[in-house]
Design a protein around this motif. Structure first.
Motif, PDB file in Angstrom:
ATOM      1  N   GLY A  45      12.534 -16.175   5.086  1.00  0.00           N
ATOM      2  CA  GLY A  45      12.518 -16.078   3.636  1.00  0.00           C
ATOM      3  C   GLY A  45      13.543 -16.890   2.893  1.00  0.00           C
ATOM      4  O   GLY A  45      13.368 -17.155   1.700  1.00  0.00           O
ATOM      5  N   THR A  60      10.708 -20.316  -0.039  1.00  0.00           N
ATOM      6  CA  THR A  60      11.941 -19.821   0.561  1.00  0.00           C
ATOM      7  C   THR A  60      13.096 -19.976  -0.410  1.00  0.00           C
ATOM      8  O   THR A  60      13.300 -21.033  -1.000  1.00  0.00           O
ATOM      9  CB  THR A  60      12.254 -20.596   1.853  1.00  0.00           C
ATOM     10  OG1 THR A  60      12.324 -21.992   1.563  1.00  0.00           O
ATOM     11  CG2 THR A  60      11.165 -20.366   2.897  1.00  0.00           C
ATOM     12  N   SER A  61      13.853 -18.908  -0.577  1.00  0.00           N
ATOM     13  CA  SER A  61      14.996 -18.940  -1.477  1.00  0.00           C
ATOM     14  C   SER A  61      15.896 -17.753  -1.175  1.00  0.00           C
ATOM     15  O   SER A  61      15.525 -16.824  -0.443  1.00  0.00           O
ATOM     16  CB  SER A  61      14.544 -18.893  -2.941  1.00  0.00           C
ATOM     17  OG  SER A  61      13.947 -17.636  -3.237  1.00  0.00           O
ATOM     18  N   GLY A  86       7.759 -14.572  -1.620  1.00  0.00           N
ATOM     19  CA  GLY A  86       8.030 -15.977  -1.914  1.00  0.00           C
ATOM     20  C   GLY A  86       6.985 -16.617  -2.808  1.00  0.00           C
ATOM     21  O   GLY A  86       7.323 -17.210  -3.851  1.00  0.00           O
ATOM     22  N   GLY A 115      15.157 -19.989   4.085  1.00  0.00           N
ATOM     23  CA  GLY A 115      15.234 -21.426   4.325  1.00  0.00           C
ATOM     24  C   GLY A 115      16.310 -21.765   5.339  1.00  0.00           C
ATOM     25  O   GLY A 115      16.839 -20.895   6.033  1.00  0.00           O
ATOM     26  N   LEU A 152       7.705 -14.173   3.389  1.00  0.00           N
ATOM     27  CA  LEU A 152       7.130 -15.513   3.439  1.00  0.00           C
ATOM     28  C   LEU A 152       5.770 -15.587   2.751  1.00  0.00           C
ATOM     29  O   LEU A 152       5.452 -16.577   2.078  1.00  0.00           O
ATOM     30  CB  LEU A 152       7.010 -15.963   4.901  1.00  0.00           C
ATOM     31  CG  LEU A 152       6.476 -17.367   5.150  1.00  0.00           C
ATOM     32  CD1 LEU A 152       7.425 -18.408   4.582  1.00  0.00           C
ATOM     33  CD2 LEU A 152       6.269 -17.601   6.649  1.00  0.00           C
ATOM     34  N   THR A 209      14.257 -14.565  -2.527  1.00  0.00           N
ATOM     35  CA  THR A 209      13.176 -14.052  -1.694  1.00  0.00           C
ATOM     36  C   THR A 209      13.727 -13.195  -0.562  1.00  0.00           C
ATOM     37  O   THR A 209      13.296 -12.053  -0.361  1.00  0.00           O
ATOM     38  CB  THR A 209      12.366 -15.224  -1.106  1.00  0.00           C
ATOM     39  OG1 THR A 209      11.843 -16.014  -2.169  1.00  0.00           O
ATOM     40  CG2 THR A 209      11.233 -14.705  -0.242  1.00  0.00           C
ATOM     41  N   ALA A 210      14.678 -13.757   0.179  1.00  0.00           N
ATOM     42  CA  ALA A 210      15.250 -13.007   1.299  1.00  0.00           C
ATOM     43  C   ALA A 210      16.038 -11.801   0.816  1.00  0.00           C
ATOM     44  O   ALA A 210      15.978 -10.729   1.431  1.00  0.00           O
ATOM     45  CB  ALA A 210      16.148 -13.927   2.127  1.00  0.00           C
ATOM     46  N   SER A 234      16.991 -22.670  -1.572  1.00  0.00           N
ATOM     47  CA  SER A 234      17.041 -22.286  -0.161  1.00  0.00           C
ATOM     48  C   SER A 234      18.473 -22.369   0.346  1.00  0.00           C
ATOM     49  O   SER A 234      19.217 -23.276  -0.019  1.00  0.00           O
ATOM     50  CB  SER A 234      16.155 -23.204   0.678  1.00  0.00           C
ATOM     51  OG  SER A 234      14.799 -23.083   0.295  1.00  0.00           O
TER      52      SER A 234
END
Length: 468
Positions: A398, A318-319, A296, A400, A292, A322-323, A412
């Protein structure tokens, strides 16, 4: 008596039983332990086990049953006027539990009207008083029952102790029974978890169409009775994020494993492997904060409007990417440690034979070691995939919360685990499909991860014997 004090009393009685059992056996042998059937400590252990196991079992059962009985009695005196209002019995009992637990911890007894914290609903005071009184009474009777069981069972264990008593055989049979019980408890716990999800899932499908759940394309819970509750958008987000995580983790983890097992010296390996495995011990909430606050924003500076690349592809921090990237970092030690152990298990004779035929070190790794270890490596990757599918905190912070179909990794999305958390948090009604859907999602996720684990074990066991 507080539970901690009661536990200490049981430990004291256990220690007393141990020493009394020893002394009784020694006295029956006229002070010469050589006249005993078993070694002297076995007689004390027999008495100690007879004291601690039944008493702790009674304590555990009592602590499990008492809250149910106390809550049922308190719920029976809830004012009907409150039950017909917006507040449900569950919400009222939550307040009774909260206030009652605070008063019990403070050791409060007697009338509670002047001791109840400010802001407590006045109509709930009778239920709180009954809750506190029954809890204190239950603790008192539990203390009496546990101590009585400890004394009785200790006395029964001491009666047969003499020089001819087969203490070792008795202790070993008792320990075997405890081990079997522990193994059975683990199995029964798993069965209980599955059955609890299964029954609630059946209730959910009694309220909501299973065809919409498995074949619909929209996730839109609204608690108005016309929700679209399809698992497919959530499943897509779960698999998409897990795929990106594996793309990050598998090459990095596998290359690290090859280096540590085939190239690194003893000193480098002793330093690098524990340092790499520290990643596995970091809490997932820390990874979520890293996604986060660091990954991100870094991706945003690259792909958002006014960013370094001058494109407008990313609207927020957030996407999926990212995660996925952060989850991949978390999975690196899973892949590297398992792959390292599997590569080290390849017989040295296969390496020596390849080198003896003129192959170089790198050719031996590519053409001999990796193919020999490939089934185990595939199993490690599948286990890492099941770990990624079940991850929650990284995705919550991360990725969404949008449930949709998209191939854009900069958008997200959400996953099954995050929706389970969302549907079960707050003041949801457990008779509504919007809440019960969490159990259907959980059971689906369980079946998915179980299938991956079974596949991984099948691959490892089927092909491992070729190189043993």
């Amino acid at each position: 008596m507080p539970v901690l004090w009661l536990f200490l009393v049981v430990l004291a009685l256990t220690g007393s039983g141990f020493f009394i059992g020893r002394q009784r056996a020694l006295a029956s042998a006229k002070g010469d332990s050589r006249n005993l059937h078993s070694r002297l400590p076995y007689y004390g252990t027999h008495a100690a086990i007879s004291v601690i196991v039944p008493s702790l079992l009674v304590m555990a059962i009592w602590l499990f049953v008492q809250p149910l009985v106390v809550s049922s009695a308190a719920e029976a005196v809830l004012p009907q006027a409150l039950l017909t209002a917006d507040a449900s019995a569950g919400l009222l009992m939550a307040e009774v539990h909260r206030v009652g637990a605070e008063l019990v911890d403070q050791g409060v007894t007697g009338p509670l009207a002047a001791l109840v914290p400010a802001g407590t609903t006045a109509e709930l005071i009778p239920a709180i008083e009954l809750y506190v009184a029954n809890t204190h009474t239950g603790h008192l009777w539990m203390s009496i029952a546990v101590i009585l069981v400890a004394l009785v069972m200790g006395g029964l264990a001491l009666r047969p102790i003499n020089a001819e008593f087969r203490a070792r055989n008795t202790v070993e049979r008792t320990i075997m029974a405890l081990l079997i019980a522990a193994a059975s408890l683990a199995i029964l716990t798993t069965v209980g978890i599955v059955l609890s999800m299964l029954f609630e899932t059946i209730n959910f499908f009694g309220l909501h169409s299973w065809t919409d759940f498995f074949f619909g394309t929209t996730w839109a819970p609204n608690f108005r009775g016309d929700s679209d509750l399809s698992i497919l958008p959530l499943l897509w987000g779960t698999l998409y994020i897990s795929l990106i995580a594996l793309i990050v983790a598998v090459p990095t983890g596998l290359f690290a494993a090859v280096y540590l097992s085939e190239y690194a010296g003893p000193k480098t390996r002793a330093f690098a492997k524990p340092l790499l495995e520290i990643l596995a011990g970091i809490p997932t909430i820390v990874y979520g904060l890293f996604a986060l606050l660091t990954v991100g924003p870094m991706l945003t500076t690259l792909f958002s409007a006014g960013g370094l690349l001058g494109v407008d592809w990313m609207k927020g921090a957030t996407s999926v990417l990212t995660a996925g990237v952060v989850m991949g970092i978390m999975l690196i030690p899973f892949v590297s440690s398992l792959s390292d152990d599997i590569i080290n298990a390849v017989p040295q004779s296969m390496r020596d034979g390849s080198l003896g035929l003129g192959a170089t070190h790198s050719e031996t790794i590519r053409q001999v070691v990796i193919p020999a270890a490939l089934p185990g490596i595939v199993g490690a990757i599948l286990l890492a995939a099941s770990r990624a599918i079940g991850e929650t905190m990284i995705v919550v912070m991360g990725a969404g919360a949008l449930a949709k179909f998209s191939l854009n990794p900069l958008e997200s999305m959400t996953t099954i685990t995050t929706r389970i958390v969302s549907q079960l948090t707050g003041d949801g009604d457990f008779s509504s499909p919007e809440t019960l859907v969490a159990f259907a999602l959980g059971l689906s996720l369980f079946v998915l991860t179980l299938g991956l684990n079974v596949l991984a074990l099948f691959i490892v066991r089927k092909y491992r014997e070729q190189y043993e």
